[in-house]
Scaffold this active site. Structure first.
Site: not given
Length: 610
Positions: A2, A27, A75, A99-100, A483, A487, A490, A506, A605
């Site tokens: 946020c 963000r 958010w 925020n939080g 990674e 990506k 995401e 396995h 972000k």
């Protein structure tokens, strides 16, 4: 996550608030809103679901005026994305942005309902507004005093700004776990969750510390610490740059930031290598003595930064001969880990405000690690201010939610640190020189890889109807496969997993069929022949392979396997180098899928909540 912007100015503040919110879009958010007190002391609130542009359009149609206001991009944590859940939230004459997460909001909500308060949202934030209103109403105190009395009743993480409609000459802010920065002007002051929001109006900032409560007026700033003692926080002059609206001819910020990696790495290396040696004198006079004592490294991070730490584990142990453990911050902080003797605690974060990583750092400082070191991209961040030692990446502002240049510059700094610790731990001088050489030519190597974008774009077209993908790597390329999978997930919303290639037999081999693309990262190193055997295992089961390999590695394209033959890369920097084509692959698959590349759904972000 946020975003918060607050302003007490000489002029109408709507444009300042909207511009600040626009600069915080990176963000991640799902709704936006603002509240402004008019010259007639009337509260004007506008909220919209979706992009900040929808809020701007609404205010353009129905302009609002006033010289004090607060604004927010949300958010969702409590309650669906909806206008009634968007901030600011109001309780009669109190307006709040936050925020939080308030962890005990349900208890407080029931308590306030019993007192007659009515809730119009599902958010935890509305509790703050009603709680402060209740304190002011029952105890006949000022807003500043009411916030001081409310804060001990809140459990969780928050950065909050509160406005009293009856007193349009002040804002009150409180910080616990979620960052807030005050922007200082002449006869006007500002507050935000990120300095980037305020760069058009000021370059002079005060960063609030944990537990701080601030009273902000046109001409003064009063700050109380967590013990409610008045304190003076230092002013910081910022030279940060922000190029919102300027993608420099690229289609997306992510694409631009992928192409910025050669320069970002050059900037990160500048001044840190001289005469074939690593120079980390920036760590300070006592750092060399501390580094000589290191017998173990503990790395803690989240997301992409965690993957960087996983690469570094291979480097620390193989090159420096120092045992290294890597852990996800949200696990580490609750696991009650045993500290090893002479352990250097390293935290990695692009923003320096990642809630779990900050909590892990604070835990480490209580547990008497040898020292704490932050590797971060934001010089004024909380992580940087609280760590004992700091190595900054110099990637520049990264707008795309999916990290690219921040990751490769983290790896660059980690390799510098590994080489430095290695030399202090009897690593051969020739190895240090080889690492320095590999890093010096790395930007040029990456520029060569970027010329392969058209080929990668064509390869990405084969993913248009796929729903799953598997990435394989061995050794220090296994975390790069992790990674790469992250990506792809995401930004294309395509399910992807990464495995150490030796693990195929396995379990993951059960997934292999002609509809499952398998992407293999295959540098020329001592693991190449074993990796070729793993590739044969996939081919034998009808899998479709896409192999990123060095020219001359002995791979031949056929009906079951496509090879992307890349130019030579030095082994020390291969993990950084092979990251780039996988970033481009994810980018172009996302374009084909039609997703929001720079602001993918549900993601933020800067993750400032647990």
């Amino acid at each position: 996550m946020c975003g918060i912007v607050g302003t007490i100015a000489k002029c109408d503040v709507a444009e300042i608030l909207l511009e600040g919110l626009k600069r915080l879009e990176y963000r991640g958010y799902d709704s936006a809103g603002l509240a402004i007190i008019s010259p007639q002391s009337v509260l004007q609130r506008v909220r919209r679901v979706g992009k900040v542009q929808a809020l701007k359009d609404a205010i353009a149609q129905y302009p609002i005026k006033g010289s004090i206001g607060i604004a927010h991009t949300r958010w969702a944590t409590h309650g669906e994305p909806a206008e009634h859940n968007a901030h600011p939230h109001i309780s009669d004459f109190i307006a709040v942005v936050h925020n939080g997460i308030i962890e005990n909001f349900e208890f407080l909500r029931e308590k306030l309902i019993a007192k007659g308060y009515q809730f119009y949202s599902q958010t935890d934030t509305e509790v703050i507004a009603h709680l402060i209103h209740d304190i002011i109403s029952t105890e006949d105190c000022s807003l500043f005093e009411a916030v001081q009395k409310a804060i001990p009743q809140l459990r969780g993480a928050y950065g909050t700004v509160i406005m009293d409609i009856r007193n349009p000459a002040l804002l009150v802010a409180a910080r616990s776990g979620s960052p807030l920065v005050i922007g200082c002007g002449e006869g006007e002051n500002f507050i935000a969750s990120d300095q980037l929001a305020l760069l058009p109006v000021t370059r002079r900032f005060i960063y609030l510390e944990e537990g701080d409560i601030a009273l902000i007026t046109h001409n003064s700033i009063t700050i109380l610490d967590k013990s409610h003692h008045e304190v003076i926080r230092p002013y910081i002059e910022s030279d940060a740059k922000y190029d919102e609206g300027n993608k420099s001819g690229y289609s997306h910020y992510m694409q631009k930031e992928i192409y910025e990696q050669p320069n970002a790495i050059k900037n990160t290396l500048e001044g840190r290598m001289t005469h074939g040696k690593i120079d980390l004198s920036e760590l300070g006079a006592e750092a060399k003595s501390i580094l000589r004592q290191v017998k173990h490294v503990q790395i803690v991070a989240c997301g992409t930064a965690y993957n960087a730490g996983m690469v570094a584990r291979y480097w620390f142990e193989a090159l420096a001969g120092i045992p290294c453990d890597v852990e996800i911050a949200s696990e580490f902080r609750y696991r009650k880990p045993a500290r090893r003797k002479n352990s250097l605690f390293i935290t990695l974060s692009q923003s320096g405000e990642t809630a779990d990583t900050l909590a892990a750092l604070r835990l480490a400082k209580k547990n008497s690690y040898l020292s704490t070191l932050a590797i971060c991209n934001v010089a004024a961040s909380t992580l940087v201010r609280e760590a004992d030692l700091v190595l900054l990446t110099k990637a520049g502002v990264e707008i795309g939610v999916a990290s690219t240049k921040a990751f490769t510059t983290q790896l660059t700094v980690l390799l510098l640190l590994v080489a430095k610790l290695g030399r202090l731990n009897n690593m051969a001088e020739s190895t240090e020189q080889a690492i320095v050489h590999a890093l010096q030519i790395l930007p040029n190597r990456i520029e060569q890889v970027l010329t392969f974008e058209s080929k990668i774009k064509k390869l990405a077209e084969q993913f248009v109807d796929k729903h799953h993908a598997l990435f394989l790597g061995r050794g220090d390329e296994y975390p790069i496969a992790m990674e790469a999978a992250l990506k792809l997930k995401e930004i294309s919303y395509l399910h992807a997993e990464a495995y150490a290639a030796g693990e195929l037999k396995h379990g993951p081999l059960a997934l292999i069929d002609s509809d499952m693309p398998v992407i293999v990262i295959a540098p020329t190193n001592e693991m190449l022949e074993k990796l070729k055997s793993n590739i044969e295992e996939v081919k034998a089961r009808g899998g479709k392979l896409y192999v990123f390999a060095e020219q001359g590695a002995g791979f031949v394209s056929d009906d079951t396997m496509q090879i992307l033959n890349l130019p030579h890369i030095e082994e020390f920097t291969a993990p950084i180098y092979y990251t780039v084509p996988t970033q481009l692959l994810a980018y172009h698959v996302a374009l084909i899928k039609g997703t929001d590349v720079d602001q993918p759904r549900n993601l933020a972000k800067s993750v400032t909540v647990e």
